[in-house]
Design a protein around this motif. Structure first.
Motif, PDB file in Angstrom:
ATOM      1  N   LEU A 144       1.388  -0.929  -0.112  1.00  0.00           N
ATOM      2  CA  LEU A 144      -0.684  -0.034   0.462  1.00  0.00           C
ATOM      3  C   LEU A 144       0.972   1.628   0.169  1.00  0.00           C
ATOM      4  O   LEU A 144       0.407   2.074  -0.634  1.00  0.00           O
ATOM      5  CB  LEU A 144      -1.097  -0.072   1.054  1.00  0.00           C
ATOM      6  N   ASP A 145       2.194   1.337   0.496  1.00  0.00           N
ATOM      7  CA  ASP A 145       2.729   2.812   0.889  1.00  0.00           C
ATOM      8  C   ASP A 145       4.460   2.414  -0.338  1.00  0.00           C
ATOM      9  O   ASP A 145       5.267   2.567   0.044  1.00  0.00           O
ATOM     10  CB  ASP A 145       3.565   2.371   2.156  1.00  0.00           C
ATOM     11  N   ASN A 146       3.497   1.185  -1.483  1.00  0.00           N
ATOM     12  CA  ASN A 146       5.457   1.310  -2.220  1.00  0.00           C
ATOM     13  C   ASN A 146       6.461   0.706  -1.775  1.00  0.00           C
ATOM     14  O   ASN A 146       7.439   0.596  -2.570  1.00  0.00           O
ATOM     15  CB  ASN A 146       5.305   2.471  -3.448  1.00  0.00           C
ATOM     16  N   ALA A 147       6.451   0.058  -0.539  1.00  0.00           N
ATOM     17  CA  ALA A 147       7.511  -0.236   0.122  1.00  0.00           C
ATOM     18  C   ALA A 147       8.486  -1.681  -0.817  1.00  0.00           C
ATOM     19  O   ALA A 147       7.080  -2.261  -1.375  1.00  0.00           O
ATOM     20  CB  ALA A 147       7.508  -0.517   1.600  1.00  0.00           C
ATOM     21  N   GLN A 148       8.781  -1.649  -0.725  1.00  0.00           N
ATOM     22  CA  GLN A 148       9.597  -3.300  -1.290  1.00  0.00           C
ATOM     23  C   GLN A 148      10.344  -3.792  -0.277  1.00  0.00           C
ATOM     24  O   GLN A 148      10.945  -3.248   1.199  1.00  0.00           O
ATOM     25  CB  GLN A 148      11.343  -2.808  -2.130  1.00  0.00           C
ATOM     26  N   ASP A 149      10.773  -5.528  -0.216  1.00  0.00           N
ATOM     27  CA  ASP A 149      11.265  -6.050   0.356  1.00  0.00           C
ATOM     28  C   ASP A 149      13.150  -5.801   1.058  1.00  0.00           C
ATOM     29  O   ASP A 149      13.451  -6.271  -0.339  1.00  0.00           O
ATOM     30  CB  ASP A 149      10.879  -7.959   0.439  1.00  0.00           C
ATOM     31  N   PRO A 150      13.523  -5.197   2.266  1.00  0.00           N
ATOM     32  CA  PRO A 150      14.269  -4.679   2.353  1.00  0.00           C
ATOM     33  C   PRO A 150      15.952  -5.899   2.313  1.00  0.00           C
ATOM     34  O   PRO A 150      16.541  -5.937   1.844  1.00  0.00           O
ATOM     35  CB  PRO A 150      15.101  -4.050   3.863  1.00  0.00           C
ATOM     36  N   LEU A 151      15.198  -7.322   2.405  1.00  0.00           N
ATOM     37  CA  LEU A 151      16.239  -8.507   2.540  1.00  0.00           C
ATOM     38  C   LEU A 151      15.810  -9.160   1.303  1.00  0.00           C
ATOM     39  O   LEU A 151      16.904 -10.422   0.515  1.00  0.00           O
ATOM     40  CB  LEU A 151      15.394  -9.572   3.595  1.00  0.00           C
ATOM     41  N   GLY A 152      15.216  -9.027   0.120  1.00  0.00           N
ATOM     42  CA  GLY A 152      15.024  -9.422  -1.496  1.00  0.00           C
ATOM     43  C   GLY A 152      14.115 -10.904  -1.497  1.00  0.00           C
ATOM     44  O   GLY A 152      13.924 -11.327  -2.505  1.00  0.00           O
ATOM     45  N   LEU A 153      13.690 -10.991  -0.220  1.00  0.00           N
ATOM     46  CA  LEU A 153      13.374 -12.126  -0.411  1.00  0.00           C
ATOM     47  C   LEU A 153      11.880 -12.393  -1.116  1.00  0.00           C
ATOM     48  O   LEU A 153      10.899 -13.609  -1.344  1.00  0.00           O
ATOM     49  CB  LEU A 153      12.687 -12.884   1.186  1.00  0.00           C
ATOM     50  N   LEU A 154      10.902 -11.405  -0.774  1.00  0.00           N
ATOM     51  CA  LEU A 154       9.503 -11.127  -1.244  1.00  0.00           C
ATOM     52  C   LEU A 154       9.727  -9.874  -2.479  1.00  0.00           C
ATOM     53  O   LEU A 154      10.588  -8.977  -3.079  1.00  0.00           O
ATOM     54  CB  LEU A 154       9.001  -9.698  -0.944  1.00  0.00           C
ATOM     55  N   SER A 155       8.572 -10.423  -3.911  1.00  0.00           N
ATOM     56  CA  SER A 155       8.927  -9.080  -4.776  1.00  0.00           C
ATOM     57  C   SER A 155       7.600  -8.357  -4.870  1.00  0.00           C
ATOM     58  O   SER A 155       6.713  -8.816  -5.907  1.00  0.00           O
ATOM     59  CB  SER A 155       9.360  -9.838  -5.726  1.00  0.00           C
ATOM     60  N   PRO A 156       7.022  -7.747  -3.483  1.00  0.00           N
ATOM     61  CA  PRO A 156       6.089  -6.962  -4.220  1.00  0.00           C
ATOM     62  C   PRO A 156       5.683  -5.462  -5.309  1.00  0.00           C
ATOM     63  O   PRO A 156       6.367  -5.282  -5.498  1.00  0.00           O
ATOM     64  CB  PRO A 156       5.681  -6.670  -2.269  1.00  0.00           C
ATOM     65  N   LEU A 157       4.368  -5.915  -5.796  1.00  0.00           N
ATOM     66  CA  LEU A 157       4.063  -4.971  -6.585  1.00  0.00           C
ATOM     67  C   LEU A 157       3.743  -3.530  -6.138  1.00  0.00           C
ATOM     68  O   LEU A 157       2.979  -3.782  -4.645  1.00  0.00           O
ATOM     69  CB  LEU A 157       2.579  -5.455  -7.449  1.00  0.00           C
ATOM     70  N   ALA A 158       4.073  -2.734  -6.004  1.00  0.00           N
ATOM     71  CA  ALA A 158       4.034  -1.257  -5.324  1.00  0.00           C
ATOM     72  C   ALA A 158       2.645  -0.850  -5.786  1.00  0.00           C
ATOM     73  O   ALA A 158       2.095  -0.759  -7.480  1.00  0.00           O
ATOM     74  CB  ALA A 158       5.377   0.136  -6.117  1.00  0.00           C
ATOM     75  N   PHE A 159       1.911  -0.129  -4.899  1.00  0.00           N
ATOM     76  CA  PHE A 159       0.394   0.047  -5.126  1.00  0.00           C
ATOM     77  C   PHE A 159       0.414   1.401  -6.158  1.00  0.00           C
ATOM     78  O   PHE A 159      -0.440   0.683  -7.156  1.00  0.00           O
ATOM     79  CB  PHE A 159      -0.075   0.855  -3.876  1.00  0.00           C
ATOM     80  N   ASP A 160       1.270   2.406  -6.520  1.00  0.00           N
ATOM     81  CA  ASP A 160       1.098   3.545  -7.271  1.00  0.00           C
ATOM     82  C   ASP A 160       1.219   2.514  -8.814  1.00  0.00           C
ATOM     83  O   ASP A 160       0.643   3.169  -9.596  1.00  0.00           O
ATOM     84  CB  ASP A 160       2.028   4.299  -7.551  1.00  0.00           C
ATOM     85  N   ASP A 161       2.041   2.156  -9.022  1.00  0.00           N
ATOM     86  CA  ASP A 161       2.658   0.947 -10.193  1.00  0.00           C
ATOM     87  C   ASP A 161       1.401   0.005 -10.431  1.00  0.00           C
ATOM     88  O   ASP A 161       0.691   0.324 -11.998  1.00  0.00           O
ATOM     89  CB  ASP A 161       4.114   0.451 -10.120  1.00  0.00           C
ATOM     90  N   PHE A 162       0.662  -0.043 -10.136  1.00  0.00           N
ATOM     91  CA  PHE A 162      -0.375  -1.472  -9.742  1.00  0.00           C
ATOM     92  C   PHE A 162      -1.428  -0.705 -10.384  1.00  0.00           C
ATOM     93  O   PHE A 162      -2.403  -0.284 -11.305  1.00  0.00           O
ATOM     94  CB  PHE A 162      -0.675  -2.229  -8.062  1.00  0.00           C
ATOM     95  N   LEU A 163      -1.809   1.064  -9.535  1.00  0.00           N
ATOM     96  CA  LEU A 163      -3.141   1.514 -10.178  1.00  0.00           C
ATOM     97  C   LEU A 163      -2.729   1.724 -11.201  1.00  0.00           C
ATOM     98  O   LEU A 163      -3.849   2.095 -12.338  1.00  0.00           O
ATOM     99  CB  LEU A 163      -2.932   2.420  -9.620  1.00  0.00           C
TER     100      LEU A 163
END
Length: 568
Positions: A144-163
């Motif tokens: 929701l806040d466009n954060a990325q995983d600092p450990l690199g274990l996850l590859s979430p999509l950023a809300f702003d990009d998704f929108l």
């Protein structure tokens, strides 16, 4: 950016009544298109027109990701405009939302996602470490806040990009219509707070929420542009219905605090936003009362002496009330108090201070509001939670012939569909003609005011057969300035109180003392407190022992203590 009137054909036609949340949003966004709608506190809000476009765009992108009728989408994060847009976009598709309180442990989150069947999750960066063991079961993870995983274990999509990808779909104009979502379709699976045991998954429909928002609109007249400051978590039904759907229904603006609402933070935000409506849990008011009102009396011995006289005390409280109005920004029209019981001493202060407040009562199974106000009704009795809200009926089951106390039961269009995958619990809670057993004890006076006496399963039954309501005793203990919180329980046939002291208060009075002297001072205070409180209680309800508890009690999303964790 075009408003709702220019939206594509996949938006359901506006209807005269809002039987679904989608229809409610369509109606409000059309009527209040240019008005500010939602946003972070201290920042500019987006308009209703922009809100509508973002809902549609995100819904299209979610549909592309596989979300549709029958899907379950979880949201776990601090309050924000993006949280709201994610919720409203999900139900636009005929899917159901599973809102998760941000402080939920990873193990509980895993249980909720598995039980509800969620494969899409909106989350904030603070919560990513809880997802590491769940990533294999999630098809879509969006921050929701466009954060990325600092450990690199996850590859979430950023809300702003998704929108933005959703905006691309929206501009193409070649999209199938959204599904028609009926009033009785599932909108939300809401996990209860679990104050008395494991949480249950409450199934609430579009009609449940819309009916309760309409009922809440009868508490106070709200003009378009009225400002709400949102303090409580949106994952709780109280804040979602009364703090979001109600203001959206009326064209109001909501400003989100988005962090722990300490008095200093609330004051800073309210001084800027100058809200007319703030919803709070009693714990927030208790902290303000102790730290900003009673502390002044304790530090001024002359004032403290004269405030023993009722007339002087009322005058002092009235002046304190004016200062609290300034604390909330100076324009406060309604301080809504709910989520837990209000200490009677705090209520007396609010009355004498002249603050415009209403105490409400509800349960998650009722979407949630059952009783409150209405504002300005001279028949509202002090100590009560007001009268049944519009379109809700209340009754007391099997009342005690002497006290009138029994289980509170409710009926209305806001009552849940049942508990997810738990037919036995559903059958026990929903009885004949759609009446809901709340599990709370209370009584009704002749004017229809509801008085809450505690939870049915927290009542202590002594060997003598007498019923003890621990919450009433705890209110007296919590009124002491050195008590942060307390819990009364039975231990081998006697009543004992667990007290978590206020460390700041004690430090201010024992600064420089060695540990043994500090402990001696605290023990003296506890003994004096036990004697004073017992004098105001019947013999059967008197406390036999007071113990210092070393840490804050574990609590629900609305700051109610999870009593089952401390039962012997």
């Amino acid at each position: 950016m075009p408003g709702p009137a220019e939206s594509p054909a996949n938006v359901a036609a506006l209807r005269t009544g809002a039987g679904s949340i989608n229809a409610l949003i369509d109606l409000s966004c059309a009527q209040y298109s240019a008005q500010p709608a939602i946003g972070q506190a201290l920042e500019q809000a987006i308009s209703y027109g922009v809100l509508h476009k973002q809902i549609l765009a995100l819904a299209l992108r979610l549909r592309q990701a596989g979300v549709g009728p029958g899907s379950r989408v979880a949201i776990m994060g601090e309050n924000s405009a993006n949280w709201v847009i994610a919720w409203l976009s999900t139900v636009r598709l005929g899917a159901a939302v599973v809102p998760v309180f941000p402080e939920t442990p990873a193990m509980d989150l895993r249980h909720m996602l598995n039980q509800a069947g969620c494969d899409t999750l909106f989350v904030t960066g603070k919560q990513l470490d809880k997802i590491y063991d769940l990533q294999h079961q999630l098809e879509t993870l969006i921050t929701l806040d466009n954060a990325q995983d600092p450990l690199g274990l996850l590859s979430p999509l950023a809300f702003d990009d998704f929108l933005q990808e959703g905006y691309g779909l929206l501009k193409s104009g070649n999209q199938d219509p959204f599904p028609e979502v009926g009033p009785d379709e599932l909108a939300c699976i809401l996990y209860t707070s679990g104050a008395s045991g494991l949480p249950r998954a409450v199934m609430l429909s579009h009609a449940n929420f819309c009916a309760n928002a309409q009922s809440a609109s009868g508490l106070i007249a709200l003009a378009p542009g009225t400002v709400f400051v949102s303090v409580l978590p949106l994952s709780h039904a109280y804040e979602f219905t009364v703090g979001l759907l109600l203001p959206l229904l009326c064209g109001c603006r909501v400003a989100y605090v988005g962090r722990t609402p300490t008095p200093a933070i609330v004051q800073k935000i309210c001084s800027h936003e100058r809200p007319q409506v703030v919803l709070v849990a009693p714990l927030i008011l208790e902290e303000i009362y102790k730290k900003r009102v009673m502390a002044q009396l304790e530090n001024n011995r002359t004032m403290g002496f004269f405030c023993r006289f009722d007339s002087i005390r009322k005058l002092f409280f009235r002046k304190a009330g004016l200062r609290l109005m300034d604390f909330f920004g100076g324009r406060l029209r309604l301080l809504g108090i709910g989520g837990a019981a209000l200490n009677p001493e705090i209520e007396r202060f609010l009355l004498q201070a002249g603050l415009p407040f209403v105490v409400g009562y509800g349960v998650s199974e009722a979407s949630p509001l059952l009783a409150a106000g209405p504002v300005g009704d001279p028949g509202i009795a002090p100590g009560s939670t007001g009268k049944a809200v519009r379109n809700v009926r209340l009754r007391i089951d099997n009342p005690d012939p002497e006290t009138g106390i029994g289980e509170i039961q409710a009926q209305g269009p806001n009552i849940m569909q049942g508990y997810l995958n738990d037919p036995e619990a559903t059958k026990a809670a929903l009885i004949e003609d759609g009446w809901l057993r709340t599990g709370d004890l209370g009584r009704l006076d002749e004017a229809g005011n509801l008085f809450i006496c505690g939870r049915l399963n927290s009542v202590i039954v002594l060997a003598s057969g007498e019923n003890i309501y621990p919450e009433a005793i705890e209110h007296k203990l919590n009124a002491m300035p050195f008590v942060q919180e307390s819990l009364v329980r039975e231990n081998m046939g006697i009543l004992e109180a667990l007290v978590y002291p206020d460390a700041d208060w004690l430090d201010s009075r024992t600064r420089g003392d060695h540990r043994a002297k500090r402990q001696e001072y605290l023990n003296r205070l506890l003994n004096e407190m036990r004697r004073e409180v017992n004098e105001s209680l019947p013999i059967s309800s008197r406390i036999n022992r007071v113990l210092v508890w070393p840490e804050p009690f574990s609590k629900t999303a609305t700051h109610r203590i999870k009593r089952f964790l401390y039962t012997l």
